[in-house]
Design an enzyme around this catalytic site. Structure first.
Site, PDB file in Angstrom:
ATOM      1  N   ASP A   1      -4.158   0.511  -9.297  1.00  0.00           N
ATOM      2  CA  ASP A   1      -5.514   0.700  -9.719  1.00  0.00           C
ATOM      3  C   ASP A   1      -5.402  -0.524 -11.223  1.00  0.00           C
ATOM      4  O   ASP A   1      -6.741  -1.344 -12.089  1.00  0.00           O
ATOM      5  CB  ASP A   1      -6.387   1.727  -9.513  1.00  0.00           C
ATOM      6  CG  ASP A   1      -6.356   1.340  -7.308  1.00  0.00           C
ATOM      7  OD1 ASP A   1      -5.052   0.677  -7.157  1.00  0.00           O
ATOM      8  OD2 ASP A   1      -6.603   2.251  -7.936  1.00  0.00           O
TER       9      ASP A   1
ATOM     10  N   SER B   1     -13.303   1.783  -7.559  1.00  0.00           N
ATOM     11  CA  SER B   1     -14.758   1.827  -8.437  1.00  0.00           C
ATOM     12  C   SER B   1     -14.278   2.618 -10.139  1.00  0.00           C
ATOM     13  O   SER B   1     -14.637   2.537 -11.443  1.00  0.00           O
ATOM     14  CB  SER B   1     -15.952   2.408  -8.019  1.00  0.00           C
ATOM     15  OG  SER B   1     -15.322   3.754  -7.374  1.00  0.00           O
ATOM     16  N   SER B   2     -13.333   3.272  -9.887  1.00  0.00           N
ATOM     17  CA  SER B   2     -13.276   4.663 -10.819  1.00  0.00           C
ATOM     18  C   SER B   2     -12.464   4.150 -12.229  1.00  0.00           C
ATOM     19  O   SER B   2     -12.746   4.065 -12.890  1.00  0.00           O
ATOM     20  CB  SER B   2     -12.887   5.540 -10.047  1.00  0.00           C
ATOM     21  OG  SER B   2     -11.365   5.411  -9.478  1.00  0.00           O
TER      22      SER B   2
ATOM     23  N   GLU C   1       0.780  -1.534  -0.221  1.00  0.00           N
ATOM     24  CA  GLU C   1       0.144  -0.132   0.204  1.00  0.00           C
ATOM     25  C   GLU C   1       1.042   1.069  -0.118  1.00  0.00           C
ATOM     26  O   GLU C   1       1.708   1.750   0.991  1.00  0.00           O
ATOM     27  CB  GLU C   1      -1.410  -0.267   1.235  1.00  0.00           C
ATOM     28  CG  GLU C   1      -2.400   0.534   0.692  1.00  0.00           C
ATOM     29  CD  GLU C   1      -2.617  -0.297  -0.154  1.00  0.00           C
ATOM     30  OE1 GLU C   1      -3.158  -0.117  -0.657  1.00  0.00           O
ATOM     31  OE2 GLU C   1      -3.180  -1.501   0.452  1.00  0.00           O
TER      32      GLU C   1
END
Length: 378
Positions: free
Chosen positions: A171, A126-127, A34
């Site tokens: 992502d 989600s984007s 992360e």
């Protein structure tokens, strides 16, 4: 009715015919690694079986017309010069068209209906799921080759330059290139990735705390600049280039806050590579320990957890069959991820629901996830 059936039915109702193309694009959860991606480091995400769907057909002109079932709103624009009007869902569609055209691609218009089941603002990308679904739609109607790394970079460009979020590449990479039953160990500098099998003796459970954070106006960009400051101190391009020994020798020369930020990134890179090794060896105990250590580092050194995340992680670790748990995503709210034995996973979810609600008054959403393929034409 499945989400796919909903978008197909709404398309028929809206356009008077069946769609000729259906595309899907997954959300993702990061098992470990992360805030390493924008430091040119390593990440270990899976694409998850919660998706954005678009039912569509090509047009014979340069018009794009999309209806969002989630927002109950429609968007129509012409390809060519495109202007930005805000930051809502429509800007992700327009931003993808802008980025593809900027990259020299000739696009064809299309009309479609879109809906998604990736929770928004939860740290499950989600984007990126929307960006890559729209890219798949454009690629399909315009005859563009699908190269995951290239498409991921274009998706990141939408996020950075059109939406205004200074995000890394993870992502978009996992959403574009995910593989069923595998995590991807992604080198965020070279964009090379290695599929790593998810061991059969565990399932991934996403624990949504119900708390939300806004990336654009959060401390995300502040953390990024602190990492860049540390890299400059060590005279390297990114913290990826600083090993634990070098950091240990010189850490006391750093201002304390920057030191903590750098320590998280450097140790997290090591943990991520070790986690991939543990997965290949089927060593779930070791993998869980590394996830636990990651959360502690994110809590204490990077300071991106919140009370809700710390509570749900503590509760998860106390349950039978849990190997490890940590926050996932940018932090400041959103989700945690737990590695759990398959047999007690239903009881695990039920217990977390009850205990987290007692502790916080919030109702969590818990999803037992399978590792899915990346964005694809169905």
């Amino acid at each position: 009715m499945t989400l796919r059936e909903q978008v197909e039915q709404d398309f028929r109702n809206r356009f008077g015919a069946a769609p000729t193309v259906v595309v899907r694009s997954p959300g993702r959860v990061n098992l470990i690694g992360e805030h390493t991606d924008y430091n040119d480091g390593f990440v270990l995400p899976i694409a998850i079986d919660r998706e954005v769907w678009i039912a569509l057909r090509p047009r014979d002109d340069r018009r794009v017309s999309v209806h969002s079932l989630d927002y109950g709103a429609s968007l129509t624009f012409e390809l060519g010069p495109i202007s930005r009007a805000g930051t809502d869902w429509a800007e992700y569609v327009k931003g993808v068209a802008w980025a593809l055209q900027e990259a020299g691609h000739t696009l064809q218009g299309w009309e479609g209906v879109m809906s998604g089941e990736v929770p928004r603002g939860a740290g499950l990308s989600s984007s990126a799921a929307v960006e890559l679904a729209v890219q798949r739609a454009f690629a399909t109607v315009s005859g563009l080759p699908w190269k995951p790394s290239e498409m991921a970079l274009l998706g990141q460009r939408v996020e950075n330059k059109w939406i205004g979020v200074n995000s890394g590449i993870m992502d978009q990479m996992i959403v574009a290139g995910g593989r069923q039953n595998h995590a991807l160990l992604i080198d965020c500098r070279s964009l090379e990735f290695q599929p790593v099998p998810v061991p059969a003796g565990a399932v991934v459970v996403v624990l949504d705390t119900g708390t939300r954070r806004g990336l654009v106006d959060s401390a995300y960009n502040e953390r990024r600049s602190q990492c860049e400051e540390a890299a400059r101190f060590f005279g390297v391009k990114a913290l990826r280039d600083v090993d634990a020994k070098t950091f240990s020798a010189r850490q006391n020369e750093l201002e304390p806050l920057v030191r903590r930020r750098a320590r998280h990134v450097i140790t997290e890179n090591d943990r991520t590579v070790l986690a991939a090794e543990a997965m290949r060896a089927g060593d779930l105990t070791r993998l869980g320990q590394l996830m636990d250590a990651s959360h502690a580092s994110l809590r204490d050194d990077f300071e991106v957890t919140n009370d809700a995340l710390n509570t749900i992680v503590t509760l998860a670790r106390a349950q039978p069959g849990c190997f490890g748990a940590r926050m996932t995503g940018a932090g400041f709210g959103g989700c945690a991820v737990a590695l759990v034995s398959p047999e007690p996973s239903e009881a695990f979810v039920q217990t977390i629901n009850e205990k987290y609600k007692q502790a916080t008054g919030n109702t969590p959403q818990c999803y037992v996830c399978q590792a899915a393929d990346g964005a694809s034409v169905v």
